[in-house]
Write an enzyme that holds these catalytic residues in place. Structure first.
Site, PDB file in Angstrom:
ATOM      1  N   HIS A   1     -62.012 -89.076 -26.886  1.00 20.05           N
ATOM      2  CA  HIS A   1     -61.814 -87.757 -27.482  1.00 20.05           C
ATOM      3  C   HIS A   1     -61.034 -87.843 -28.793  1.00 20.05           C
ATOM      4  O   HIS A   1     -60.382 -88.846 -29.096  1.00 20.05           O
ATOM      5  CB  HIS A   1     -61.136 -86.794 -26.501  1.00 20.05           C
ATOM      6  N   HIS A   7     -59.976 -91.901 -29.153  1.00 18.63           N
ATOM      7  CA  HIS A   7     -59.234 -92.730 -28.214  1.00 18.63           C
ATOM      8  C   HIS A   7     -59.519 -92.312 -26.771  1.00 18.63           C
ATOM      9  O   HIS A   7     -60.060 -91.246 -26.502  1.00 18.63           O
ATOM     10  CB  HIS A   7     -57.724 -92.640 -28.485  1.00 18.63           C
ATOM     11  N   ASP A  39     -57.204 -92.039 -23.189  1.00 16.85           N
ATOM     12  CA  ASP A  39     -55.781 -91.913 -22.855  1.00 16.85           C
ATOM     13  C   ASP A  39     -55.213 -93.163 -22.173  1.00 16.85           C
ATOM     14  O   ASP A  39     -55.835 -93.736 -21.278  1.00 16.85           O
ATOM     15  CB  ASP A  39     -55.555 -90.703 -21.948  1.00 16.85           C
ATOM     16  N   ARG A  57     -50.647 -81.003 -20.968  1.00 17.84           N
ATOM     17  CA  ARG A  57     -51.565 -81.940 -20.316  1.00 17.84           C
ATOM     18  C   ARG A  57     -50.993 -82.453 -19.002  1.00 17.84           C
ATOM     19  O   ARG A  57     -49.830 -82.842 -18.920  1.00 17.84           O
ATOM     20  CB  ARG A  57     -51.859 -83.129 -21.232  1.00 17.84           C
TER      21      ARG A  57
END
Length: 338
Positions: free
Chosen positions: A305, A151, A153, A320
């Site tokens: 990723h 995917h 983000d 994150r």
């Protein structure tokens, strides 16, 4: 990088061979991407960056052919202007960069992210007290990992994030690697008919994965309805032009993309299936093995990723910081600037 599948690129057109044997398209895609950095296709980064790294005492460790570089001998807490500029240039060429042995506080993590732009707050996950811009992802025996899919983000946003900075706080005793796939190679390696068909098309993106998670957690329907109103369906080009480099890249993923607009469901499903499979090609990938204190910084317009979930029931904790981006676009006349 000179040879692919036993064939010399000096006397063979891999794109032409790809019309006869599709596996040659993989070599052609890698060759195209490398030649943007070095006309001979012999190096994975520009000679200018190599000389600047030497002057700064920085060592580069490349994990993939067209993406993924560990930048050694750098302390992200203390960056000179020249080192920051060098990191930005390496990032632009290599799409995802990594740092080891960092000792970042939460404030220092935020400070590094802000060097690249404004930070966003994720609307569907619990916030860390005092640090709303930090998304903590904790997986263990009580909360197994469920993000092991390719995917990009937050493509469900109208203006998806530019980049993500992930910091490893707690590492499992085995597993837990993150894989990255080069979206530009994914595009360049498409068969000619598919490449021609998908350029200029638009896809619909939705946060249905998070909506389902909210329902499972018992979030009231009226709260979910408010989020649906606040974050309506997003519409993005299937092939996205990178805003800095001008390169074209695949910009759909199974987790957030619902369908391609303006075509029937059968063709949409077929084309999306072809595009999704591109991320699974090993030649387009790199794999990062985490240690406590490691940092990964990736370009959401250039890579997809996959967080490997092969460590259950052990604990994995990452944090994150996500940098705000702009509305994606497709420009058919764009040419690579690197």
């Amino acid at each position: 990088s000179k040879y692919f599948f036993g064939t010399s690129t000096e006397d063979t057109n891999l794109r032409e061979l790809g019309r006869l044997a599709p596996q040659y398209l993989i070599g052609s895609a890698v060759q195209t991407e490398l030649q943007r950095l070095d006309p001979t296709g012999q190096d994975v980064i520009s000679s200018d960056i190599r000389s600047r790294c030497k002057a700064e005492g920085i060592k580069l460790e490349h994990l993939g052919v067209t993406l993924g570089t560990v930048i050694h001998n750098v302390d992200l807490r203390h960056l000179t202007e020249s080192k920051l500029k060098l990191i930005k240039d390496i990032f632009r060429q290599r799409k995802v960069v990594f740092f080891r042995d960092q000792k970042l506080t939460k404030d220092e993590h935020l400070e590094f992210g802000r060097l690249f732009g404004k930070l966003e707050v994720h609307p569907f996950t619990p916030h860390m007290e005092g640090y709303p811009e930090i998304l903590q992802i904790r997986n263990d025996s009580k909360n197994p990992a469920a993000i092991n899919s390719w995917h990009t983000d937050v493509t469900w946003r109208t203006e998806p994030s530019f980049g993500s900075v992930l910091y490893m706080r707690d590492k499992p005793s085995y597993g837990g690697d993150t894989l990255f796939a080069d979206a530009h190679c994914m595009f360049e390696g498409l068969p000619d008919d598919v490449k021609a068909r998908v350029q200029g098309l638009t896809a619909t993106h939705d946060f249905h994965v998070f909506r389902l998670a909210q329902q499972i957690r018992g979030v009231p329907d009226e709260v979910i309805d408010e989020m649906v109103e606040k974050f309506p369906l997003a519409h993005h080009p299937v092939i996205r032009t990178h805003p800095e480099t001008g390169k074209q890249g695949v910009y759909v993923c199974a987790g957030f993309t619902k369908h391609i607009e303006g075509i029937d469901d059968e063709e949409s499903e077929r084309l999306l299936g072809v595009l999704y499979k591109q991320s699974q090609i090993p030649e387009y990938q790199c794999r990062f093995k985490w240690e406590v204190g490691s940092v990964a910084f990736w370009d959401n317009a250039a890579v997809q990723h996959y967080a490997s979930a092969d460590y259950f029931p052990h604990t994995r904790v990452v944090e994150r910081v996500t940098i705000c981006g702009e509305k994606p676009y497709y420009r058919p006349s764009a040419t690579s600037k690197i």
